[in-house]
Design a protein around this motif. Structure first.
Motif, mmCIF file in Angstrom:
data_model
loop_
_atom_site.group_PDB
_atom_site.id
_atom_site.type_symbol
_atom_site.label_atom_id
_atom_site.label_comp_id
_atom_site.label_asym_id
_atom_site.label_seq_id
_atom_site.Cartn_x
_atom_site.Cartn_y
_atom_site.Cartn_z
ATOM 1 N N GLY A 79 2.335 14.014 -11.797
ATOM 2 C CA GLY A 79 2.086 15.153 -11.400
ATOM 3 C C GLY A 79 2.680 15.564 -10.388
ATOM 4 N N GLU A 80 3.501 15.069 -9.517
ATOM 5 C CA GLU A 80 4.885 15.522 -8.909
ATOM 6 C C GLU A 80 4.997 17.636 -8.918
ATOM 7 O OE1 GLU A 80 5.600 16.695 -5.798
ATOM 8 O OE2 GLU A 80 4.948 15.395 -4.864
ATOM 9 N N THR A 81 4.687 18.306 -7.801
ATOM 10 C CA THR A 81 4.779 20.408 -8.414
ATOM 11 C C THR A 81 6.160 19.662 -8.351
ATOM 12 O OG1 THR A 81 5.178 19.794 -5.959
ATOM 13 C CG2 THR A 81 2.841 19.767 -6.581
ATOM 14 N N GLU A 82 6.459 20.380 -9.197
ATOM 15 C CA GLU A 82 8.569 21.228 -9.399
ATOM 16 C C GLU A 82 8.856 22.121 -7.831
ATOM 17 O OE1 GLU A 82 10.226 21.227 -11.983
ATOM 18 O OE2 GLU A 82 8.555 19.890 -12.999
ATOM 19 N N GLN A 83 7.789 23.117 -6.296
ATOM 20 C CA GLN A 83 8.206 23.119 -5.410
ATOM 21 C C GLN A 83 8.596 21.966 -4.634
ATOM 22 O OE1 GLN A 83 4.824 24.220 -3.278
ATOM 23 N NE2 GLN A 83 6.367 26.020 -2.422
ATOM 24 N N CYS A 124 20.434 9.345 -12.525
ATOM 25 C CA CYS A 124 19.021 8.995 -11.915
ATOM 26 C C CYS A 124 17.902 9.881 -10.961
ATOM 27 C CB CYS A 124 19.990 8.344 -10.427
ATOM 28 S SG CYS A 124 20.783 6.661 -10.505
ATOM 29 N N LEU A 125 19.319 11.358 -10.699
ATOM 30 C CA LEU A 125 17.901 12.142 -10.371
ATOM 31 C C LEU A 125 17.176 12.678 -11.970
ATOM 32 C CD1 LEU A 125 19.997 14.743 -8.552
ATOM 33 C CD2 LEU A 125 17.907 13.551 -7.420
ATOM 34 N N ASP A 126 17.630 12.520 -13.157
ATOM 35 C CA ASP A 126 16.825 12.574 -14.491
ATOM 36 C C ASP A 126 15.453 11.737 -14.356
ATOM 37 O OD1 ASP A 126 16.778 14.224 -17.133
ATOM 38 O OD2 ASP A 126 17.897 12.314 -17.581
ATOM 39 N N VAL A 127 15.769 10.606 -14.501
ATOM 40 C CA VAL A 127 15.542 9.913 -14.614
ATOM 41 C C VAL A 127 14.219 9.479 -13.496
ATOM 42 C CG1 VAL A 127 14.715 6.901 -14.394
ATOM 43 C CG2 VAL A 127 16.797 7.999 -15.334
ATOM 44 N N HIS A 128 14.300 10.052 -12.120
ATOM 45 C CA HIS A 128 13.555 9.263 -11.555
ATOM 46 C C HIS A 128 12.501 11.087 -11.493
ATOM 47 C CE1 HIS A 128 13.967 5.592 -10.574
ATOM 48 N NE2 HIS A 128 15.061 5.927 -10.580
ATOM 49 N N THR A 129 12.905 12.398 -11.373
ATOM 50 C CA THR A 129 12.748 13.649 -11.413
ATOM 51 C C THR A 129 11.509 13.587 -12.677
ATOM 52 O OG1 THR A 129 13.942 14.741 -12.134
ATOM 53 C CG2 THR A 129 14.288 15.059 -9.807
ATOM 54 N N LYS A 130 11.566 13.312 -13.957
ATOM 55 C CA LYS A 130 11.354 12.956 -14.988
ATOM 56 C C LYS A 130 10.222 12.281 -14.183
ATOM 57 C CE LYS A 130 14.700 14.581 -18.218
ATOM 58 N NZ LYS A 130 15.157 14.011 -19.930
ATOM 59 N N ASP A 131 10.014 10.874 -13.892
ATOM 60 C CA ASP A 131 9.759 10.066 -13.758
ATOM 61 C C ASP A 131 8.067 10.687 -12.632
ATOM 62 O OD1 ASP A 131 10.375 8.251 -15.557
ATOM 63 O OD2 ASP A 131 11.125 7.419 -13.878
ATOM 64 N N GLY A 140 0.650 -1.703 -0.241
ATOM 65 C CA GLY A 140 0.351 -0.051 0.254
ATOM 66 C C GLY A 140 0.428 0.867 0.032
ATOM 67 N N VAL A 141 1.895 0.810 -0.021
ATOM 68 C CA VAL A 141 2.982 2.509 -0.172
ATOM 69 C C VAL A 141 2.829 2.578 -1.924
ATOM 70 C CG1 VAL A 141 5.052 3.518 -0.025
ATOM 71 C CG2 VAL A 141 4.477 1.516 0.966
ATOM 72 N N GLY A 142 1.948 3.970 -2.690
ATOM 73 C CA GLY A 142 2.138 4.284 -3.827
ATOM 74 C C GLY A 142 3.371 4.499 -4.347
ATOM 75 N N PRO A 143 3.387 4.575 -5.819
ATOM 76 C CA PRO A 143 4.507 4.501 -6.244
ATOM 77 C C PRO A 143 5.048 6.539 -6.406
ATOM 78 C CG PRO A 143 2.821 4.602 -7.960
ATOM 79 C CD PRO A 143 2.124 4.177 -6.706
ATOM 80 N N GLU A 144 4.411 7.213 -5.822
ATOM 81 C CA GLU A 144 5.295 8.507 -5.977
ATOM 82 C C GLU A 144 6.142 8.677 -4.769
ATOM 83 O OE1 GLU A 144 1.925 7.749 -5.300
ATOM 84 O OE2 GLU A 144 0.997 8.128 -7.724
ATOM 85 N N LEU A 145 5.177 8.061 -3.639
ATOM 86 C CA LEU A 145 6.196 8.249 -2.108
ATOM 87 C C LEU A 145 7.700 7.022 -2.446
ATOM 88 C CD1 LEU A 145 5.615 8.964 1.079
ATOM 89 C CD2 LEU A 145 5.667 6.437 0.690
ATOM 90 N N LEU A 146 7.914 6.527 -3.158
ATOM 91 C CA LEU A 146 8.779 5.593 -3.291
ATOM 92 C C LEU A 146 9.673 6.421 -4.512
ATOM 93 C CD1 LEU A 146 7.928 2.137 -3.866
ATOM 94 C CD2 LEU A 146 8.198 3.332 -1.977
ATOM 95 N N GLU A 147 8.719 7.239 -5.380
ATOM 96 C CA GLU A 147 9.722 7.834 -6.235
ATOM 97 C C GLU A 147 10.075 9.074 -5.349
ATOM 98 O OE1 GLU A 147 11.346 7.691 -9.037
ATOM 99 O OE2 GLU A 147 9.592 6.601 -9.585
ATOM 100 N N LEU A 148 9.534 9.749 -4.090
ATOM 101 C CA LEU A 148 10.366 10.595 -3.792
ATOM 102 C C LEU A 148 11.787 10.368 -2.949
ATOM 103 C CD1 LEU A 148 7.172 12.618 -1.723
ATOM 104 C CD2 LEU A 148 8.969 13.700 -3.464
#
Length: 165
Positions: free
Chosen positions: A75-79, A63-70, A41-49
């Motif tokens: 729907g993650e915010t730039e802030q 890896c920053l390039d890959v995961h910030t793009k993903d 129940g841990v969403g992909p958004e949390l794991l990406e962070l």
């Protein structure tokens, strides 16, 4: 005296081309960690962070390039992406996200010693064992990828996120 650090614009080794079976096998721990996160129940958004933050700590541009793009594609915010390196100092992250970021940070920063008991205990106040385990595996796997990027000088820029489904 100033020192100029040259940009690394070429990879040192082509791991996929030279050892495709190992490169392909590296994908399975990532997929397994994603499945464990989903099952817990841990969403992909949390794991990406967590992946982004570990990559920030390791200084891995690829890896920053890959995961910030993903994560932006999810729907993650730039802030939040821009302030993730200082997550403790911002009001932008939930208790749940903080409970995942602290252990991911501790797993990444093992040069400081073991993962502190307090970090694990704080995560357990928010998450059950399967969720803490999922976050742990996500951190372990991204650190393996970070080490791969370090040793081969993987060049950022080419990754394109998969289309949202």
């Amino acid at each position: 005296m100033t020192t100029t650090i040259p940009a690394r614009t070429t990879a040192r080794l082509d791991l996929k081309g030279l050892a495709p079976e190992v490169s392909a096998a590296m994908g399975e721990p990532h997929r397994a960690a994603v499945r464990a996160g989903r099952a817990a129940g841990v969403g992909p958004e949390l794991l990406e962070l967590a992946r982004i933050h570990a990559s920030q700590l390791n200084g891995r541009a690829f890896c920053l390039d890959v995961h910030t793009k993903d994560t932006r594609a999810q729907g993650e915010t730039e802030q939040r992406i821009h302030t993730l390196a200082a997550w403790r100092e911002t009001p932008f992250f939930t208790e749940r996200e903080r409970a995942a970021l602290a252990p991911a940070e501790a797993v990444t920063s093992v040069q400081d010693g073991q993962v502190p008991d307090e970090v694990y205990a704080a995560a357990r106040e928010v998450f059950d064992e399967p969720r803490v385990t999922a976050v742990n595996w996500a951190a372990v796997v991204i650190n393996a990828y970070n080490r791969t990027a370090i040793s081969t000088r993987m060049v950022p820029g080419a990754h394109q996120p998969a289309p949202r489904s």
